[in-house]
Design a protein around this motif. Structure first.
Motif, PDB file in Angstrom:
ATOM      1  N   LEU A   1       0.852  -1.064  -0.126  1.00  0.00           N
ATOM      2  CA  LEU A   1       0.139   0.012  -0.066  1.00  0.00           C
ATOM      3  C   LEU A   1       0.703   1.406  -0.134  1.00  0.00           C
ATOM      4  O   LEU A   1       1.795   1.332   0.738  1.00  0.00           O
ATOM      5  CB  LEU A   1      -0.927  -0.074   1.234  1.00  0.00           C
ATOM      6  CG  LEU A   1      -1.794  -1.110   1.539  1.00  0.00           C
ATOM      7  CD1 LEU A   1      -2.566  -1.047   2.635  1.00  0.00           C
ATOM      8  CD2 LEU A   1      -2.736  -1.172   0.213  1.00  0.00           C
ATOM      9  N   VAL A   2       0.540   2.094  -0.934  1.00  0.00           N
ATOM     10  CA  VAL A   2       1.256   3.560  -0.952  1.00  0.00           C
ATOM     11  C   VAL A   2       0.568   4.508   0.031  1.00  0.00           C
ATOM     12  O   VAL A   2      -0.811   4.739  -0.422  1.00  0.00           O
ATOM     13  CB  VAL A   2       1.538   3.869  -2.331  1.00  0.00           C
ATOM     14  CG1 VAL A   2       2.220   5.126  -2.390  1.00  0.00           C
ATOM     15  CG2 VAL A   2       2.198   3.009  -3.151  1.00  0.00           C
ATOM     16  N   VAL A   3       1.070   5.271   0.972  1.00  0.00           N
ATOM     17  CA  VAL A   3       0.197   6.155   1.566  1.00  0.00           C
ATOM     18  C   VAL A   3       1.709   7.141   1.586  1.00  0.00           C
ATOM     19  O   VAL A   3       2.611   7.461   1.374  1.00  0.00           O
ATOM     20  CB  VAL A   3       0.277   5.708   2.983  1.00  0.00           C
ATOM     21  CG1 VAL A   3      -1.040   4.564   2.939  1.00  0.00           C
ATOM     22  CG2 VAL A   3       1.344   5.261   3.961  1.00  0.00           C
ATOM     23  N   ASP A   4       1.050   8.486   2.165  1.00  0.00           N
ATOM     24  CA  ASP A   4       2.073   9.708   2.361  1.00  0.00           C
ATOM     25  C   ASP A   4       3.178   9.293   3.566  1.00  0.00           C
ATOM     26  O   ASP A   4       2.900   8.451   4.489  1.00  0.00           O
ATOM     27  CB  ASP A   4       1.093  10.845   3.035  1.00  0.00           C
ATOM     28  CG  ASP A   4       0.262  11.418   1.863  1.00  0.00           C
ATOM     29  OD1 ASP A   4       0.581  11.022   0.733  1.00  0.00           O
ATOM     30  OD2 ASP A   4      -0.801  12.016   2.254  1.00  0.00           O
TER      31      ASP A   4
ATOM     32  N   TYR B   1       9.356   0.977   1.697  1.00  0.00           N
ATOM     33  CA  TYR B   1      10.070   1.361   0.843  1.00  0.00           C
ATOM     34  C   TYR B   1       9.727   3.021   0.435  1.00  0.00           C
ATOM     35  O   TYR B   1       8.493   3.157   0.325  1.00  0.00           O
ATOM     36  CB  TYR B   1       9.860   0.499  -0.492  1.00  0.00           C
ATOM     37  CG  TYR B   1      10.515   1.328  -1.835  1.00  0.00           C
ATOM     38  CD1 TYR B   1      11.837   1.177  -2.017  1.00  0.00           C
ATOM     39  CD2 TYR B   1       9.663   2.008  -2.806  1.00  0.00           C
ATOM     40  CE1 TYR B   1      12.370   1.594  -3.189  1.00  0.00           C
ATOM     41  CE2 TYR B   1       9.933   2.520  -4.027  1.00  0.00           C
ATOM     42  CZ  TYR B   1      11.631   2.374  -4.168  1.00  0.00           C
ATOM     43  OH  TYR B   1      12.076   2.731  -5.096  1.00  0.00           O
ATOM     44  N   THR B   2      10.862   3.717   0.311  1.00  0.00           N
ATOM     45  CA  THR B   2      10.414   5.051  -0.292  1.00  0.00           C
ATOM     46  C   THR B   2      11.490   5.059  -1.507  1.00  0.00           C
ATOM     47  O   THR B   2      12.663   4.694  -1.638  1.00  0.00           O
ATOM     48  CB  THR B   2      10.959   6.125   0.770  1.00  0.00           C
ATOM     49  OG1 THR B   2      12.192   5.947   1.170  1.00  0.00           O
ATOM     50  CG2 THR B   2       9.988   5.996   1.857  1.00  0.00           C
TER      51      THR B   2
ATOM     52  N   GLU C   1       7.540  11.040  -4.856  1.00  0.00           N
ATOM     53  CA  GLU C   1       8.189  12.109  -3.790  1.00  0.00           C
ATOM     54  C   GLU C   1       6.962  12.169  -2.637  1.00  0.00           C
ATOM     55  O   GLU C   1       5.755  12.492  -2.936  1.00  0.00           O
ATOM     56  CB  GLU C   1       8.404  13.418  -4.233  1.00  0.00           C
ATOM     57  CG  GLU C   1       9.258  14.127  -3.119  1.00  0.00           C
ATOM     58  CD  GLU C   1       9.697  15.642  -3.902  1.00  0.00           C
ATOM     59  OE1 GLU C   1      10.179  16.429  -3.031  1.00  0.00           O
ATOM     60  OE2 GLU C   1       9.522  15.931  -5.071  1.00  0.00           O
ATOM     61  N   GLY C   2       7.426  12.141  -1.425  1.00  0.00           N
ATOM     62  CA  GLY C   2       6.463  12.361  -0.276  1.00  0.00           C
ATOM     63  C   GLY C   2       5.524  11.107  -0.032  1.00  0.00           C
ATOM     64  O   GLY C   2       4.757  11.135   0.690  1.00  0.00           O
ATOM     65  N   LYS C   3       5.933   9.991  -0.595  1.00  0.00           N
ATOM     66  CA  LYS C   3       5.126   8.552  -0.532  1.00  0.00           C
ATOM     67  C   LYS C   3       6.127   7.664  -0.053  1.00  0.00           C
ATOM     68  O   LYS C   3       7.351   7.762  -0.177  1.00  0.00           O
ATOM     69  CB  LYS C   3       4.395   8.286  -1.966  1.00  0.00           C
ATOM     70  CG  LYS C   3       3.524   9.281  -2.464  1.00  0.00           C
ATOM     71  CD  LYS C   3       2.496   9.413  -1.812  1.00  0.00           C
ATOM     72  CE  LYS C   3       1.189  10.458  -2.226  1.00  0.00           C
ATOM     73  NZ  LYS C   3       0.036  10.540  -1.718  1.00  0.00           N
ATOM     74  N   LYS C   4       5.291   6.471   0.560  1.00  0.00           N
ATOM     75  CA  LYS C   4       6.128   5.463   0.790  1.00  0.00           C
ATOM     76  C   LYS C   4       5.368   4.176   0.809  1.00  0.00           C
ATOM     77  O   LYS C   4       4.043   4.110   0.600  1.00  0.00           O
ATOM     78  CB  LYS C   4       6.469   5.556   2.560  1.00  0.00           C
ATOM     79  CG  LYS C   4       5.493   5.262   3.495  1.00  0.00           C
ATOM     80  CD  LYS C   4       5.780   5.716   4.865  1.00  0.00           C
ATOM     81  CE  LYS C   4       4.523   5.963   5.849  1.00  0.00           C
ATOM     82  NZ  LYS C   4       5.042   5.917   7.267  1.00  0.00           N
ATOM     83  N   SER C   5       5.919   3.185   0.433  1.00  0.00           N
ATOM     84  CA  SER C   5       5.345   1.839   0.135  1.00  0.00           C
ATOM     85  C   SER C   5       5.337   0.923   1.251  1.00  0.00           C
ATOM     86  O   SER C   5       6.425   0.551   2.119  1.00  0.00           O
ATOM     87  CB  SER C   5       5.767   0.908  -0.841  1.00  0.00           C
ATOM     88  OG  SER C   5       5.151  -0.054  -1.228  1.00  0.00           O
ATOM     89  N   LEU C   6       4.248   0.411   2.282  1.00  0.00           N
ATOM     90  CA  LEU C   6       4.180  -0.509   2.915  1.00  0.00           C
ATOM     91  C   LEU C   6       3.858  -2.001   2.838  1.00  0.00           C
ATOM     92  O   LEU C   6       2.503  -1.938   2.369  1.00  0.00           O
ATOM     93  CB  LEU C   6       3.347  -0.266   4.378  1.00  0.00           C
ATOM     94  CG  LEU C   6       3.440   1.387   4.909  1.00  0.00           C
ATOM     95  CD1 LEU C   6       2.565   1.768   5.893  1.00  0.00           C
ATOM     96  CD2 LEU C   6       5.096   1.510   5.395  1.00  0.00           C
TER      97      LEU C   6
END
Length: 856
Positions: A772-775, A804-805, A811-816
């Motif tokens: 999932l990609v979130v801020d 993961y970033t 930009e400004g997102k991360k993957s969990l």
């Protein structure tokens, strides 16, 4: 701890042959005394082996050296151990180099010849020094282990023949026993008391050194007034004062060698005849005494409390500011002055320099007094001035001893210093009668659990010196002896019966554990928490709960932080740590710093303990009276004044959590390990926690600090990486992590029985992974909670396995990335079931935190 020269002890109680000179005999005596409660702290035996002899200095020639030092080249006659002359006769004195200058030709000295071994051990041999072959050594007190004097050698009094065995002459072959005396048995600070106890232990014949004839004074002697106008606890500071005068005595001369030897063996330094005699009698009888230069006294002597602003230069040359509670010995400063205007000494502690015996003293006044134990103890501690006198007075001195001890001093002064005692004398006696004790003869049996017949109980009480009378059936009227002020209650007499009949006669009986009891649920849970943390690799420690106020600054606490409000101890063990800790972490980091300082940088420590959190504005408890039991209101007030003391668990992690090796690089402990430790604790207790970021809670890093709360918002604790400034202030390794949670809050929120059995499914697991990609600002815990709720009841395990970033997520997102393990209890899940769970989890995450399925 008093030292008991066994040869001296043998004068007052029969000792088996060999006790005074052999280690085996001395050890047996120590064992006998231990049976009646006097434990030995060590034996001090012969540390010198011969040849050690008396030598007469035939001649000495001073020889200046290039280093500025002057040595003496001496010819010393050692009798039968002299060197051989040309005809084979032993008439040639030994040549010895000596650096001391306190002797002259004709003096008798102590000589260690080649082959002797002195304390150290230090072997003596003939050796070349300063251009001569020194055939032995002329000895000082310190070199023989007799004392600390080392500025000159021993010059013997009298004229012992050259060649006389100095080991026997100086008593170096005699055994000395050091014993541990408990505070309630002050009478054992004397040879008299120890001899009596040895008699009790073995049945050996005891000869009381206090049984001497004391003549009745022909009239009033030197004036003495006891004027204690401010008694402590209603108890007068002095209740007896004996004073006698000896005139024409060589008070400043040396005491006899046998007396000096015994004083040295007992740990005291010989000074002069008057001082040595008073010390000798004190050691023998237990009564402290003082000798005054009569020429310097202006009568009468007045015993009074100190006045504001008074000072005294004591015998140790220290000027002391006196306290109104200090009891003083005073006289008039001069003819016509007000009595008691000049301070002579602090009663029961130490005399002053103004009236001490001087080289010109010929007339001496001997003081023997009885002072209150509490008064002396408080004064001694107030001035940080412990003396041989104060050690005895604060434990209790026999009030009957004063006239006996003074007479013993007079006899010794006259025998060894000449002089005549005045026929008059002073004995101001204001003692009150000792209260009798009504004692039940079966009380020892009931208390100790051993059968003590009535005749045995009576015999023991009479043996220790009690006056025993029959009263009503089954009871005795007991008056304790004057030397046992500790015997005031029936239970004290019970202890004496048990002690003298033998503690070894009391059987060991293990209590029977009652059924139906055990650890409370809270105790069991606390032990489970400790066991779980230990199993995870942390080491449990126990630190003292005392801290320095500077620890708050080291932890970076704000000025208004409630953790700075600490309870201050009235009598701290150390002035550097006067406060009780307000967090367990405050003392845990000190333990961590100590370990790191010793090279242990990979640490995992934890502690479970109480903290003290005072509530500002709480009224002080005060001090209730000790005369009666406090009332219910007083007890309630005391309890209300006690600050809250919650139980907390804290941990500290530094260095590597996983060591490096051939298998690869190690893993450094970080904030995630601290957070995992708190989650482990919550899992053991059975309480779910909500995790949020806390950017402003010292001592943690603003960006790596997790806040743990209950579902209702109650704070539980924090975990994360410590602030770099805190790490630097505490000298800890960089990136150190820590946690601290309130265990009491967790236990209060725990379910009644957290150990609920969960049925085991026999059906296979279905696996689903989602990314999932979130801020970046969205906490992973929020995403985790959303996925968990959306997955529903089929979710058996949820795990975050990747973060993961980068450019691939923007930009400004991360993957969990989450791993879902699904299982039903009644069937095998189909692909459609797994897809439905996956879609539901993604949908809930999208709704709650705006998550998008990666790659969608």
């Amino acid at each position: 701890m008093p030292r008991v020269p066994l040869a001296w002890l043998a004068e007052w109680v029969d000792l088996p042959e060999g006790t005074t000179s052999t280690t085996v005999g001395a050890e047996q005596l120590a064992a006998d005394l231990a049976r009646v409660g006097l434990e030995d702290e060590g034996l001090h035996g012969a540390a010198v082996t011969g040849p050690l002899v008396v030598g007469r200095v035939v001649s000495l020639a001073p020889e200046p050296q290039k280093n500025g030092k002057t040595i003496n080249w001496c010819a010393v006659d050692v009798g039968a151990l002299n060197d051989l002359d040309a005809d084979g006769g032993r008439t040639v004195p030994r040549g010895i180099v000596c650096g001391a200058h306190n002797f002259a030709a004709g003096d008798h000295v102590v000589v260690a010849l080649p082959g002797a071994v002195l304390p150290g051990p230090f072997a003596i041999a003939a050796r070349k020094t300063y251009g001569h072959v020194s055939d032995g050594m002329i000895c000082s007190e310190r070199e023989l282990g007799l004392g600390e004097a080392h500025d000159g050698i021993i010059v013997l009094e009298g004229t012992p023949a050259p060649g006389t065995d100095a080991i026997e002459l100086l008593g170096l072959g005699e055994q000395t026993l050091e014993i541990n005396v408990t505070p309630d048995r002050g009478y054992c600070f004397s040879l008299r008391g120890v001899a009596r106890e040895y008699s009790h232990a073995t049945g050996a014949t005891f000869r009381d050194p206090a049984q001497i004839e004391v003549p009745v004074p022909s009239g009033a002697g030197f004036g003495v007034v006891i004027a204690d106008d401010a008694p402590l606890r209603g108890q007068a500071g002095a209740d007896r004062f004996v004073a006698r005068i000896v005139r024409g005595v060589a008070a400043a001369g040396p005491s006899p060698m046998w007396m000096q030897r015994r004083l040295t063996q007992a740990g005291m330094r010989p000074i002069s005849l008057a001082v040595d005699v008073t010390n000798y009698v004190m050691l023998e009888l237990g009564q402290p005494l003082h000798a005054y230069d009569l020429a310097g006294l202006v009568g009468p002597i007045v015993v009074r409390r100190a006045r504001a602003g008074e000072t005294l230069t004591t015998l140790d040359d220290v000027v002391r500011r006196l306290d109104p509670e200090d009891l003083l010995i005073t006289d008039g400063a001069g003819t016509g002055d007000e009595p008691g205007s000049r301070v002579l000494g602090i009663a029961g502690v130490m005399g002053g320099a103004s009236s001490e015996v001087s080289p010109t003293t010929t007339d001496v006044l001997i003081e023997g007094a009885h002072f209150d134990t509490v008064s002396v103890a408080r004064t001694s501690r107030r001035h940080k001035l412990a003396s041989e006198a104060s050690r005895r007075f604060e434990r209790g001195v026999d009030p009957e001893l004063a006239p006996v001890a003074v007479q013993r001093v007079i006899d010794l002064l006259i025998a060894h210093g000449g002089g005549v005692a005045d026929p008059t004398g002073t004995d101001v006696d204001q003692r009150v009668a000792v209260e009798p004790i009504l004692f039940s003869v079966d009380l020892p049996t009931r208390i100790v659990g051993v059968e003590y017949p009535a005749d045995v109980v009576r015999g023991v009480l009479e043996l220790i010196g009690c006056a025993v009378q029959d009263t009503e059936p089954g009871f005795l009227r007991v008056v304790a002896p004057s030397w046992r002020p500790d015997l005031t209650e029936p239970i004290d007499l019970v202890e004496e019966v048990a002690r003298l009949r033998g503690y070894d006669q009391i059987p060991s009986v293990l209590p029977v554990a009652p059924s139906g009891h055990g650890l409370t649920p809270a105790q069991q849970t606390r032990r489970s928490v400790a066991r779980s943390l230990a199993e995870s690799g942390l080491v449990e420690v126990l630190t003292y709960p005392f801290v320095s106020p500077t620890i708050h600054d080291s932890l970076g606490l704000a000025a208004d932080d409630p953790r700075r409000v600490a309870a201050r101890l009235a009598n701290p063990l150390s002035d550097e740590h006067p406060e009780l800790r307000t967090s367990v972490l405050a003392t845990l980091v000190e333990a961590g710093r100590a370990n790191v300082g010793r090279g242990m940088t990979d640490l995992g420590l934890f502690e479970i303990g109480l903290v003290t959190r005072p509530v500002p504005g709480t009224a002080a408890a005060g001090r209730p009276s000790i005369e009666t039991r406090p009332s219910d209101d007083e007890i309630a007030h005391l309890r209300a004044a006690v600050p809250p003391q919650p139980r907390r668990v804290a941990g500290l992690l530094t260095g590597n959590a996983e060591p490096a090796g051939w298998w690869g690089a190690g893993r450094r402990a970080d904030h995630t390990d601290a957070i995992a430790a708190v989650q482990r604790i919550a899992g053991i207790v059975g309480v779910p926690l909500t995790i949020t970021a806390d950017p402003d809670h010292a001592p943690w890093h603003p960006g790596r600090c997790a806040r743990f709360t209950l579902a209702d918002g109650t704070l539980v604790g924090h975990a994360g990486e410590l602030n770099p400034k805190v790490v630097a202030a505490l000298d800890l390794p960089t990136r150190s992590a820590a946690f601290e949670v309130d265990l009491d809050v967790l236990l209060d929120a725990a379910p009644v029985d957290p150990r609920q059995a969960v049925p085991l499914s026999t059906f296979p697991i279905a696996k689903e992974d989602i990314a999932l990609v979130v801020d970046v600002a969205v906490p992973a815990a929020d995403v985790f909670a959303a996925v968990q709720e959306g997955a529903g009841p089929l979710l058996e395990e949820l795990r975050l396995f990747d973060v993961y970033t980068g450019a691939q997520v923007g930009e400004g997102k991360k993957s969990l990335a989450f791993s879902l393990r699904l299982r039903a209890t009644d069937r095998t899940l189909t692909a459609q079931d797994a897809i439905a769970v996956r879609e539901a989890a993604v949908a809930e995450a999208t709704r709650r935190v705006g998550a998008l399925l990666r790659g969608a």
